[in-house]
Design a protein around this motif. Structure first.
Motif, mmCIF file in Angstrom:
data_model
loop_
_atom_site.group_PDB
_atom_site.id
_atom_site.type_symbol
_atom_site.label_atom_id
_atom_site.label_comp_id
_atom_site.label_asym_id
_atom_site.label_seq_id
_atom_site.Cartn_x
_atom_site.Cartn_y
_atom_site.Cartn_z
ATOM 1 N N ALA A 143 5.475 5.693 9.761
ATOM 2 C CA ALA A 143 4.340 5.322 8.639
ATOM 3 C C ALA A 143 3.732 3.888 8.875
ATOM 4 O O ALA A 143 2.620 3.824 8.488
ATOM 5 C CB ALA A 143 5.193 5.336 7.170
ATOM 6 N N PRO A 202 10.661 8.889 9.748
ATOM 7 C CA PRO A 202 9.433 8.667 8.968
ATOM 8 C C PRO A 202 9.105 7.344 8.548
ATOM 9 O O PRO A 202 7.704 6.984 8.491
ATOM 10 C CB PRO A 202 9.831 9.494 7.911
ATOM 11 C CG PRO A 202 11.349 9.590 7.986
ATOM 12 C CD PRO A 202 11.724 9.607 9.291
ATOM 13 N N LYS A 259 3.900 1.250 7.093
ATOM 14 C CA LYS A 259 3.930 0.532 6.014
ATOM 15 C C LYS A 259 5.026 0.861 5.079
ATOM 16 O O LYS A 259 5.795 2.055 5.254
ATOM 17 C CB LYS A 259 2.357 0.983 5.369
ATOM 18 C CG LYS A 259 2.185 2.482 5.322
ATOM 19 C CD LYS A 259 0.542 2.532 4.890
ATOM 20 C CE LYS A 259 0.380 4.214 4.818
ATOM 21 N NZ LYS A 259 -1.108 4.492 4.541
ATOM 22 N N ASP A 299 0.476 4.716 -0.166
ATOM 23 C CA ASP A 299 -0.247 6.171 -0.007
ATOM 24 C C ASP A 299 0.216 6.849 1.077
ATOM 25 O O ASP A 299 -0.259 7.722 1.489
ATOM 26 C CB ASP A 299 -1.731 5.742 0.251
ATOM 27 C CG ASP A 299 -2.034 5.084 1.264
ATOM 28 O OD1 ASP A 299 -1.075 4.505 2.082
ATOM 29 O OD2 ASP A 299 -3.202 4.872 1.893
ATOM 30 N N GLY A 300 1.506 6.456 1.661
ATOM 31 C CA GLY A 300 2.119 7.177 2.646
ATOM 32 C C GLY A 300 3.087 8.252 2.051
ATOM 33 O O GLY A 300 2.979 8.746 0.731
ATOM 34 N N PRO A 301 4.192 8.631 2.839
ATOM 35 C CA PRO A 301 5.098 9.613 2.172
ATOM 36 C C PRO A 301 5.912 9.063 1.535
ATOM 37 O O PRO A 301 6.085 8.058 1.026
ATOM 38 C CB PRO A 301 5.955 10.017 3.795
ATOM 39 C CG PRO A 301 5.893 8.462 4.392
ATOM 40 C CD PRO A 301 4.369 8.139 4.105
ATOM 41 N N GLU A 302 6.769 10.088 0.724
ATOM 42 C CA GLU A 302 7.642 9.841 -0.336
ATOM 43 C C GLU A 302 9.208 10.237 0.329
ATOM 44 O O GLU A 302 9.158 11.385 0.938
ATOM 45 C CB GLU A 302 7.437 10.515 -1.505
ATOM 46 C CG GLU A 302 6.260 10.096 -2.262
ATOM 47 C CD GLU A 302 5.843 10.923 -3.651
ATOM 48 O OE1 GLU A 302 6.882 11.750 -3.999
ATOM 49 O OE2 GLU A 302 5.044 10.556 -4.163
ATOM 50 N N THR A 353 10.764 -0.188 3.734
ATOM 51 C CA THR A 353 9.837 -0.657 5.104
ATOM 52 C C THR A 353 10.816 -0.582 6.336
ATOM 53 O O THR A 353 12.066 -0.810 6.270
ATOM 54 C CB THR A 353 9.461 -1.907 4.896
ATOM 55 O OG1 THR A 353 10.060 -2.976 5.092
ATOM 56 C CG2 THR A 353 8.442 -1.995 3.545
ATOM 57 N N VAL A 390 7.111 2.759 2.457
ATOM 58 C CA VAL A 390 7.233 4.137 1.959
ATOM 59 C C VAL A 390 8.073 4.194 0.682
ATOM 60 O O VAL A 390 8.964 3.600 0.415
ATOM 61 C CB VAL A 390 8.266 4.805 3.034
ATOM 62 C CG1 VAL A 390 8.577 6.302 2.668
ATOM 63 C CG2 VAL A 390 7.636 4.973 4.372
ATOM 64 N N LYS A 391 7.581 4.952 0.066
ATOM 65 C CA LYS A 391 7.957 5.125 -1.527
ATOM 66 C C LYS A 391 9.169 5.842 -1.549
ATOM 67 O O LYS A 391 9.333 6.781 -0.824
ATOM 68 C CB LYS A 391 6.713 5.966 -2.470
ATOM 69 C CG LYS A 391 5.564 5.132 -2.609
ATOM 70 C CD LYS A 391 4.504 6.266 -3.291
ATOM 71 C CE LYS A 391 3.973 7.206 -2.542
ATOM 72 N NZ LYS A 391 3.028 7.939 -3.369
ATOM 73 N N THR A 394 0.757 -1.178 0.206
ATOM 74 C CA THR A 394 -0.027 -0.030 -0.124
ATOM 75 C C THR A 394 0.857 1.304 -0.157
ATOM 76 O O THR A 394 1.322 1.345 0.857
ATOM 77 C CB THR A 394 -0.912 0.036 1.358
ATOM 78 O OG1 THR A 394 -1.675 -1.206 1.048
ATOM 79 C CG2 THR A 394 -2.069 1.257 0.950
#
Length: 339
Positions: free
Chosen positions: A313, A309, A315, A293-296, A330, A317-318, A291
């Motif tokens: 999160a 960060p 989950k 949809d979190g921070p970049e 992760t 992180v991009k 998933t």
């Protein structure tokens, strides 16, 4: 590295001893270890077939233990020691072919050197120590003093221009040496273990001073040290030497993340990886079910700075570069480096 390199070193050798010039020419002799070469020929190869480039504005660190050849190398770059063979191309000119007059011009206008031994003139005030190189050039007193005051201010010595060296601490004396090197506005600054005689706290302050000055004036710097933490702190890239040979050249992250051999691996074994490696080194590919949809975060973020960060999160992180997803990081990857 491109042809835009300020310094380009190719196949550089410095051999001490009788008929030293024969060693680089002989495949048999050049393949011998330092001990074998000494036993066979009586020669010592202090620098052995070294090649590298230094880019404009780069802080290039050469490091190694005592006897690795690093100080001999930097002296070869300025011809304070005459290389046995090879090339040292400075701004497109092979300075090994320069005559004495040309060398004087290069040393006065193009590069300066900062030594461990400050080498200040004890009977001259700070102002006159700093302006000494300009005096040798033939600059007038007004011009010398104006420029000297500029760099005295730059290195944080305002108010000490009328002091004598013996009235200053070791760190302040080294600032005078740094100001003297900067006064002539050289293209390249060479540092030969300039802070190794200083107390740890003063040494840290001077390292920070070099970082600040580099940020402000953008000079190309070649920095010699035996201290890995100093190399990692200062260097854009680091060349590790052993017994006169180059072992590995790369960024701090490359040395820590992909050591070339067991020697480098042992050298960097105590380095906290999270303080050096970036997310580029630990990120993984995106998987089905992630998933995102979190921070970049950028792949160039140091792992240490990504801990909070990523953990917050909870989950994946991009990791995004120039608008493109290049990976995912992760808690698992973070803890794999920091645990």
């Amino acid at each position: 590295m491109t042809t835009e390199a300020v310094i380009s070193v190719r196949d550089l050798w410095k051999v001490f001893g009788h008929k030293a010039e024969q060693v680089p020419r002989s495949a048999e002799l050049s393949a011998l270890s330092r001990r074998e070469l000494m036993d066979r020929t009586g020669c010592t190869a202090a620098v052995r077939d070294v090649s590298f480039d230094v880019a404009p504005g780069e802080v290039f660190v050469v490091m190694g233990l005592s006897g690795s050849g690093k100080s001999t190398l930097v002296r070869c770059l300025t011809r304070l020691i005459e290389p046995t063979s090879g090339q040292v191309v400075f701004e497109g000119e092979d300075i090994l072919g320069a005559d004495k007059k040309r060398l004087r011009e290069l040393r006065r206008h193009k590069f300066s050197m900062v030594f461990q031994n400050f080498g200040l003139l004890p009977y001259r005030q700070v102002l006159d120590n700093v302006s000494y190189g300009l005096e040798i050039r033939g600059a007038g007193r007004a011009e010398r003093n104006r420029r000297a005051m500029e760099v005295i201010s730059l290195v944080g010595l305002d108010g000490y221009e009328r002091s004598y060296p013996d009235q200053l601490s070791g760190g302040m004396q080294q600032r005078v040496g740094l100001a003297r090197a900067l006064a002539g506005d050289p293209d390249v600054l060479y540092f030969d273990e300039p802070f190794s005689a200083l107390d740890p706290l003063i040494r840290r302050d001077m390292q920070n001073e070099v970082i600040r000055l580099h940020r402000e004036v953008g000079k190309t710097m070649v920095f010699i040290t035996h201290d890995l933490s100093e190399a990692l702190k200062l260097g854009d890239r680091i060349l590790i030497m052993r017994d006169g040979r180059q072992v590995q050249c790369g960024t701090g992250a490359e040395l820590v993340g992909a050591p070339a051999d067991d020697y480098v691996r042992d050298f960097v074994s105590d380095v906290p990886k999270a303080n050096v490696l970036t997310l580029r080194w630990i990120m993984r590919d995106r998987r089905d079910g992630d998933t995102l949809d979190g921070p970049e975060l950028s792949p160039d973020v140091v792992v240490r700075d990504a801990v909070r960060p990523v953990l917050a999160a909870g989950k994946p992180v991009k990791v995004v570069e120039n608008g493109t997803l290049v990976g995912v990081v992760t808690t698992e990857e973070i803890l794999g480096v920091t645990a």
